[in-house]
Design a protein around this motif. Structure first.
Motif, mmCIF file in Angstrom:
data_model
loop_
_atom_site.group_PDB
_atom_site.id
_atom_site.type_symbol
_atom_site.label_atom_id
_atom_site.label_comp_id
_atom_site.label_asym_id
_atom_site.label_seq_id
_atom_site.Cartn_x
_atom_site.Cartn_y
_atom_site.Cartn_z
ATOM 1 N N TRP A 358 28.144 -14.878 -26.879
ATOM 2 C CA TRP A 358 27.246 -13.727 -27.032
ATOM 3 C C TRP A 358 25.944 -14.123 -27.693
ATOM 4 C CZ3 TRP A 358 31.167 -9.455 -28.962
ATOM 5 C CH2 TRP A 358 32.047 -9.163 -27.902
ATOM 6 N N ARG A 359 25.965 -15.148 -28.531
ATOM 7 C CA ARG A 359 24.698 -15.646 -29.079
ATOM 8 C C ARG A 359 23.833 -16.230 -27.973
ATOM 9 N NH1 ARG A 359 27.318 -18.152 -33.970
ATOM 10 N NH2 ARG A 359 27.032 -20.171 -32.954
ATOM 11 N N GLN A 360 24.496 -16.851 -27.028
ATOM 12 C CA GLN A 360 23.769 -17.481 -25.931
ATOM 13 C C GLN A 360 23.280 -16.453 -24.917
ATOM 14 O OE1 GLN A 360 26.847 -20.152 -24.661
ATOM 15 N NE2 GLN A 360 26.423 -21.650 -26.290
ATOM 16 N N ARG A 361 24.079 -15.402 -24.723
ATOM 17 C CA ARG A 361 23.682 -14.331 -23.796
ATOM 18 C C ARG A 361 24.232 -13.015 -24.340
ATOM 19 N NH1 ARG A 361 24.568 -14.001 -17.205
ATOM 20 N NH2 ARG A 361 23.422 -12.033 -16.915
ATOM 21 N N ARG A 362 23.379 -12.240 -24.946
ATOM 22 C CA ARG A 362 23.772 -10.985 -25.586
ATOM 23 C C ARG A 362 24.250 -9.987 -24.535
ATOM 24 N NH1 ARG A 362 22.266 -8.549 -30.525
ATOM 25 N NH2 ARG A 362 22.234 -6.270 -30.487
ATOM 26 N N PRO A 363 25.449 -9.406 -24.728
ATOM 27 C CA PRO A 363 25.949 -8.423 -23.744
ATOM 28 C C PRO A 363 25.011 -7.214 -23.639
ATOM 29 C CG PRO A 363 27.703 -9.116 -25.227
ATOM 30 C CD PRO A 363 26.430 -9.660 -25.793
ATOM 31 N N GLU A 364 24.864 -6.704 -22.437
ATOM 32 C CA GLU A 364 23.970 -5.567 -22.217
ATOM 33 C C GLU A 364 24.417 -4.328 -22.983
ATOM 34 O OE1 GLU A 364 23.451 -4.858 -18.085
ATOM 35 O OE2 GLU A 364 22.576 -6.830 -17.658
ATOM 36 N N TRP A 365 25.727 -4.190 -23.217
ATOM 37 C CA TRP A 365 26.239 -2.986 -23.870
ATOM 38 C C TRP A 365 25.968 -2.967 -25.383
ATOM 39 C CZ3 TRP A 365 29.406 -4.883 -27.494
ATOM 40 C CH2 TRP A 365 30.158 -6.026 -27.216
ATOM 41 N N MET A 366 25.538 -4.087 -25.938
ATOM 42 C CA MET A 366 25.398 -4.187 -27.385
ATOM 43 C C MET A 366 24.389 -3.173 -27.934
ATOM 44 S SD MET A 366 26.857 -6.078 -29.754
ATOM 45 C CE MET A 366 27.303 -7.653 -29.000
ATOM 46 N N GLY A 367 23.333 -2.897 -27.185
ATOM 47 C CA GLY A 367 22.296 -1.999 -27.652
ATOM 48 C C GLY A 367 22.721 -0.551 -27.788
ATOM 49 N N ALA A 368 23.886 -0.189 -27.259
ATOM 50 C CA ALA A 368 24.350 1.201 -27.335
ATOM 51 C C ALA A 368 24.863 1.556 -28.730
ATOM 52 C CB ALA A 368 25.453 1.448 -26.301
ATOM 53 N N PHE A 369 25.121 0.546 -29.563
ATOM 54 C CA PHE A 369 25.728 0.783 -30.873
ATOM 55 C C PHE A 369 24.644 0.835 -31.951
ATOM 56 C CE2 PHE A 369 29.092 -0.789 -28.257
ATOM 57 C CZ PHE A 369 30.243 -0.162 -28.726
ATOM 58 N N GLN A 370 24.600 1.957 -32.677
ATOM 59 C CA GLN A 370 23.685 2.121 -33.809
ATOM 60 C C GLN A 370 24.505 2.375 -35.071
ATOM 61 O OE1 GLN A 370 20.588 5.005 -33.309
ATOM 62 N NE2 GLN A 370 20.204 4.444 -31.176
ATOM 63 N N TYR A 371 24.012 1.852 -36.196
ATOM 64 C CA TYR A 371 24.750 1.948 -37.457
ATOM 65 C C TYR A 371 23.847 2.548 -38.529
ATOM 66 C CZ TYR A 371 27.852 -1.178 -34.970
ATOM 67 O OH TYR A 371 28.686 -1.718 -34.028
ATOM 68 N N GLY A 372 24.313 3.621 -39.141
ATOM 69 C CA GLY A 372 23.535 4.298 -40.157
ATOM 70 C C GLY A 372 23.816 3.778 -41.553
#
Length: 544
Positions: A358-372
């Motif tokens: 994942w460091r080499q190729r970040r999964p497309e779904w990663m951006g859906a997660f936000q943390y407050g």
């Protein structure tokens, strides 16, 4: 200086608190204390890369990375299955994550989650854990579990501060119009209907954990819009009702109804009740909050299995297992492991830095997660605070503040007429929609500023509290919990994030459920452990 103080309070807590705090009062001495969070700098080392490695790798059957509620739940499941060669690595100095707790001469107290809603069904891994703790006394005639009365939050449970006086409950009935009350009753009826709803397979529309909920489009379509928009579309416009719904979203999700999906907003009111407005037996709580659940999970493991102060920086799946690289947080000494199975029990934003592919190729779904971000402060008092109106309760909320108010750590053991020393645990979710900006605000304020904010909030409801304040400690959680933003809970991204990577790397965290709650962490911890057991060639009955 006074202008800056007013601006600071308004920025964090709102203009009403700022106006109250900046009225002329006698000067007070600052409350001694400090910031107690410790892992921010260590965790940020993951971004820089270049951490040392060693060629020698220790073999282990299962390596669990992270000793929060999810990682400990995974280790608990593995221990019950008889797997002995298990290591649990944790960056912090003690286990628990956002469910951890502290203790002083007055009381234990939470540093995060402070209660567990009593389950309404007698099944699942949470119920198994509660039985192991001795918290369950039986079941009623309807099959619902019964709990030790000493663990159920005693009366009074909740009160609300508004314009100089405390009122019972969390809905502001004082001064409510007929229209306000009618909207509340209509809203409650809708929530009861959602709670009673079942699909054609008998699944609840809104269940605990979320994985047991119906995936029928009739319900999941609610995930596509915000709770605020749903309220508007349904004609719920009463400011008092909107405040209650906003409070609920801030309480469980760390942001307002503007930032939470309607499915999540409805889940808060519907998932933990029986369709008639009844929440089973209420809330289970301990002085240390969910730290008691953490303690139970740790006690189920062999001594020394959980190792704190270790920063895992690389997990690379390969033939026959995973290579895991780490450094000791204190010494910087490198470590490596060759694990047949790995349970990576950390949030997605950490996993993105740790999992090598994942460091080499970040999964497309990663951006859906936000943390407050959140801030939690524990204030030790020489005696219980005096107040006007409804008496001190377990949960004490300020109507005109952006904070969630405070819970009383000693509530379960003190009688209402006792005024002995106590600890108040104060909560502030940084609820703005721009999580990066909110996180920067949290981390940029120093102890003196946080002391001023906490005391400004509390002094509104307790004018004399400064005279009995002994010590204040502040914990900043930069990424406290995942936010159930529209589309996350029933979108493809969350489902993709739950999938194992190959046959040896499995994931566990509350964010996989889309809600930052113990039930979700426990569920996904057990689920990941059972996948690891399968990878070891062990066949066991599922706890899920």
């Amino acid at each position: 200086m006074e202008l800056k103080r007013r601006e600071l309070i308004a920025a964090f807590l709102g203009s009403a608190v700022a106006a109250s705090a900046c009225r002329k009062r006698p000067p007070r001495a600052p409350v001694p204390g400090g910031l107690v969070d410790r892992v921010v700098d260590e965790g940020h080392r993951l971004r820089g890369g270049g951490l040392p490695r060693t060629a020698e790798a220790q073999p282990v059957d299962v390596l669990v990375v992270g000793a929060g509620a999810a990682g400990l739940s995974a280790a608990w499941r593995l221990a019950a299955a008889g797997v002995k060669d298990v290591r649990v690595l944790e960056l912090d100095t003690e286990p628990g994550g956002t469910a951890r707790s502290g203790k002083n001469a007055v009381s234990a107290y939470p540093w995060g989650a402070h209660y567990l809603p009593a389950p309404i069904e007698d099944k699942g891994p949470v119920m198994r854990l509660l039985r192991e703790m001795g918290a369950v006394t039986g079941v009623d005639d309807g099959g619902q579990p019964l709990f030790d009365e000493e663990l159920l939050v005693r009366e009074p449970e909740e009160r609300l501060f508004y314009r100089g006086e405390w009122y019972e409950g969390l809905y502001l009935r004082a001064g409510a119009s007929e229209q306000d009350v009618a909207e509340l009753e209509r809203f409650e009826a809708r929530m009861n209907a959602f709670a009673a709803a079942r699909d054609g397979r008998g699944r609840k529309a809104f269940a605990v954990p979320t994985a047991l909920s119906s995936d029928d489009a009739e319900w999941t379509a609610l995930d596509k819009l915000t709770m605020a928009r749903w309220m508007e579309a349904e004609g719920f416009r009463s400011p008092r009702l909107r405040w209650l719904v906003d409070y609920a979203c801030r309480d469980d999700y760390g942001t307002t109804a503007e930032g939470v999906s309607a499915w999540a907003g409805i889940w808060y009111f519907a998932a933990r009740q029986n369709g008639q407005g009844e929440r089973s037996e209420g809330f289970l709580s301990w002085s240390e909050g969910n730290g008691r659940l953490v303690r139970q999970l740790v006690s189920s493991l062999p001594a020394g299995q959980v190792e704190p102060g270790v920063l895992v920086h690389s997990v690379e799946p390969g033939e026959g297992g995973c290579r895991v690289d780490a450094v000791e947080a204190g010494t910087g000494r490198p470590r490596a492991y060759r694990a047949r199975q790995v349970v990576l029990a950390c949030p997605r934003f950490v996993a993105a830095q740790v999992v090598v592919p994942w460091r080499q190729r970040r999964p497309e779904w990663m951006g859906a997660f936000q943390y407050g971000p959140w801030v939690v402060a524990n204030l030790t008092l020489s005696e219980a605070p005096a107040s006007y109106g409804f008496p001190l309760a377990w949960d004490n909320v300020f109507y005109e503040s952006r904070s969630l108010g405070y819970v009383v750590a000693t509530h379960q053991r003190l009688l209402q007429d006792e005024r002995g020393p106590t600890v108040l645990t104060w909560y502030l979710p940084m609820a703005g929609l721009d999580v990066k900006a909110e996180r920067q605000k949290v981390l940029s304020a120093d102890y003196g500023e946080w002391e001023g904010l906490v005391m400004a909030d509390l002094m509104a409801g307790h004018p004399g509290i400064a005279a009995i304040a002994q010590r204040l400690e502040v914990m900043r959680w930069g990424h406290a919990m995942v936010r159930p933003t529209p589309g996350l809970l029933w979108g493809p991204e969350r489902q993709a994030a739950q999938e194992s990577l190959g046959e040896s790397l499995h994931f566990a965290h509350s964010d996989l459920g889309g809600l930052g709650l113990f039930e979700e962490a426990n569920w996904f911890g057990v689920k990941a452990a059972e996948r690891a057991l399968k990878g070891l060639g062990r066949t066991v009955p599922s706890w899920l």
